[in-house]
Design a protein around this motif. Structure first.
Motif, PDB file in Angstrom:
ATOM      1  N   LEU A  87       7.753 -17.405   0.197  1.00 21.54           N
ATOM      2  CA  LEU A  87       7.618 -16.716   1.237  1.00 21.54           C
ATOM      3  C   LEU A  87       8.288 -15.367   1.134  1.00 21.54           C
ATOM      4  N   GLY A  88       9.396 -15.353   0.867  1.00 21.81           N
ATOM      5  CA  GLY A  88      10.235 -14.067   0.268  1.00 21.81           C
ATOM      6  C   GLY A  88       9.627 -13.206  -0.629  1.00 21.81           C
ATOM      7  N   ARG A  89       9.183 -13.803  -1.652  1.00 21.44           N
ATOM      8  CA  ARG A  89       8.434 -12.964  -2.767  1.00 21.44           C
ATOM      9  C   ARG A  89       7.292 -12.234  -1.906  1.00 21.44           C
ATOM     10  N   ILE A  90       6.419 -13.287  -1.384  1.00 21.88           N
ATOM     11  CA  ILE A  90       5.208 -12.700  -0.759  1.00 21.88           C
ATOM     12  C   ILE A  90       5.317 -11.436   0.197  1.00 21.88           C
ATOM     13  N   GLU A  91       6.468 -11.807   1.059  1.00 25.41           N
ATOM     14  CA  GLU A  91       6.974 -10.732   1.954  1.00 25.41           C
ATOM     15  C   GLU A  91       7.281  -9.114   1.089  1.00 25.41           C
ATOM     16  N   GLU A  92       8.125  -9.457   0.052  1.00 24.38           N
ATOM     17  CA  GLU A  92       8.433  -8.287  -0.647  1.00 24.38           C
ATOM     18  C   GLU A  92       7.148  -7.767  -1.216  1.00 24.38           C
ATOM     19  N   GLU A  93       6.101  -8.485  -1.741  1.00 26.68           N
ATOM     20  CA  GLU A  93       5.065  -7.900  -2.555  1.00 26.68           C
ATOM     21  C   GLU A  93       4.299  -7.307  -1.358  1.00 26.68           C
ATOM     22  N   THR A  94       3.985  -7.911  -0.207  1.00 25.77           N
ATOM     23  CA  THR A  94       3.434  -7.319   0.858  1.00 25.77           C
ATOM     24  C   THR A  94       4.015  -5.851   1.176  1.00 25.77           C
ATOM     25  N   LYS A  95       5.292  -5.539   1.360  1.00 25.59           N
ATOM     26  CA  LYS A  95       6.069  -4.571   1.555  1.00 25.59           C
ATOM     27  C   LYS A  95       5.483  -3.611   0.471  1.00 25.59           C
ATOM     28  N   ARG A  96       5.683  -3.904  -0.920  1.00 26.15           N
ATOM     29  CA  ARG A  96       5.232  -3.111  -1.981  1.00 26.15           C
ATOM     30  C   ARG A  96       3.828  -2.792  -1.866  1.00 26.15           C
ATOM     31  N   LEU A  97       2.880  -3.756  -1.598  1.00 23.30           N
ATOM     32  CA  LEU A  97       1.648  -3.332  -1.425  1.00 23.30           C
ATOM     33  C   LEU A  97       1.296  -2.240  -0.264  1.00 23.30           C
ATOM     34  N   ALA A  98       2.049  -2.341   0.662  1.00 19.31           N
ATOM     35  CA  ALA A  98       2.167  -1.481   1.859  1.00 19.31           C
ATOM     36  C   ALA A  98       2.514   0.121   1.220  1.00 19.31           C
ATOM     37  N   THR A  99       3.662   0.137   0.533  1.00 17.99           N
ATOM     38  CA  THR A  99       4.306   1.206  -0.220  1.00 17.99           C
ATOM     39  C   THR A  99       2.883   1.967  -1.092  1.00 17.99           C
ATOM     40  N   ILE A 100       2.430   0.781  -1.807  1.00 19.35           N
ATOM     41  CA  ILE A 100       1.495   1.306  -2.844  1.00 19.35           C
ATOM     42  C   ILE A 100       0.331   1.932  -2.128  1.00 19.35           C
ATOM     43  N   ARG A 101      -0.080   1.384  -1.084  1.00 13.12           N
ATOM     44  CA  ARG A 101      -1.129   2.056  -0.302  1.00 13.12           C
ATOM     45  C   ARG A 101      -0.900   3.283   0.336  1.00 13.12           C
ATOM     46  N   GLU A 102       0.304   3.488   1.025  1.00 13.40           N
ATOM     47  CA  GLU A 102       0.756   4.728   1.454  1.00 13.40           C
ATOM     48  C   GLU A 102       0.518   5.738   0.107  1.00 13.40           C
ATOM     49  N   VAL A 103       1.296   5.479  -0.721  1.00 11.87           N
ATOM     50  CA  VAL A 103       1.108   6.325  -1.976  1.00 11.87           C
ATOM     51  C   VAL A 103      -0.204   6.739  -2.311  1.00 11.87           C
ATOM     52  N   PHE A 104      -1.191   5.597  -2.249  1.00 11.31           N
ATOM     53  CA  PHE A 104      -2.650   5.637  -2.718  1.00 11.31           C
ATOM     54  C   PHE A 104      -3.457   6.881  -1.782  1.00 11.31           C
ATOM     55  N   TRP A 105      -3.033   6.769  -0.370  1.00 10.65           N
ATOM     56  CA  TRP A 105      -3.582   7.670   0.536  1.00 10.65           C
ATOM     57  C   TRP A 105      -3.207   8.930   0.343  1.00 10.65           C
ATOM     58  N   GLU A 106      -1.679   9.184   0.105  1.00 13.80           N
ATOM     59  CA  GLU A 106      -1.319  10.651  -0.256  1.00 13.80           C
ATOM     60  C   GLU A 106      -1.939  11.084  -1.516  1.00 13.80           C
TER      61      GLU A 106
END
Length: 171
Positions: free
Chosen positions: A63-82
């Protein structure tokens, strides 16, 4: 849960000792067998508890890894929109990042499903173990009742034979 198991153990040992009180004492062998059975039962309970904790820790780690990956995914999405905002000059890089996001999403789903499946399997195995252990305790209790009844009947028969011998002597 441990409190319930201890209560069950105390009740079971009380039932066994109560059913053995026909002669007032247990033989050393019976006492050792009872101690051994109780010791084995406790060891199994500790082993189950240890495995439960191990599985729980693994699930928490997942679950910790999933949370980390979710955070990474959110960061990646922000980068994507930028990057999208910058338009065409970064289109190739955006495509690469998008593919990485898709790959991470594909990895996340089975990890979550595996965690849930393992937890269900553990619960089912623990329930099956507890049911078999309960059945064993019931069988031991029944055995002790049968042994007690047999001893009572044998003593009664011996008393009758003794009276018959006394009657024959008197005659």
């Amino acid at each position: 849960m441990m409190q319930t198991q201890r209560t069950l153990e105390n009740q079971q040992s009380g039932q066994i000792s109560g059913s053995l009180s026909f002669n007032g004492t247990l033989s050393k062998e019976d006492e050792e067998m009872s101690k051994s059975a109780l010791s084995t039962f406790r060891a199994k309970e500790e082993e189950i508890e240890k495995k439960k904790m191990e599985v729980k820790e693994k699930v928490q780690a997942q679950l910790g890894r999933i949370e980390e990956e979710t955070k990474r995914l959110a960061t990646i999405r922000e980068v994507f929109w930028e990057l999208e905002a910058l338009a065409d000059p970064m289109k190739k890089e955006v495509s690469v990042v998008r593919k990485k996001i898709d790959a991470v999403n594909k990895e996340l789903k089975p990890l979550g499903q595996t965690c849930q499946k393992k937890e269900r399997e553990y619960k089912e195995a623990l329930e099956a173990f507890n049911e078999k252990n309960k059945e064993k305790v019931q069988l031991i209790t029944r055995l002790m009742e049968l042994v007690s009844e047999s001893e009572r009947m044998r003593l009664k028969k011996l008393e009758e034979l003794s009276k018959n011998i006394e009657t024959i002597r008197m005659a």
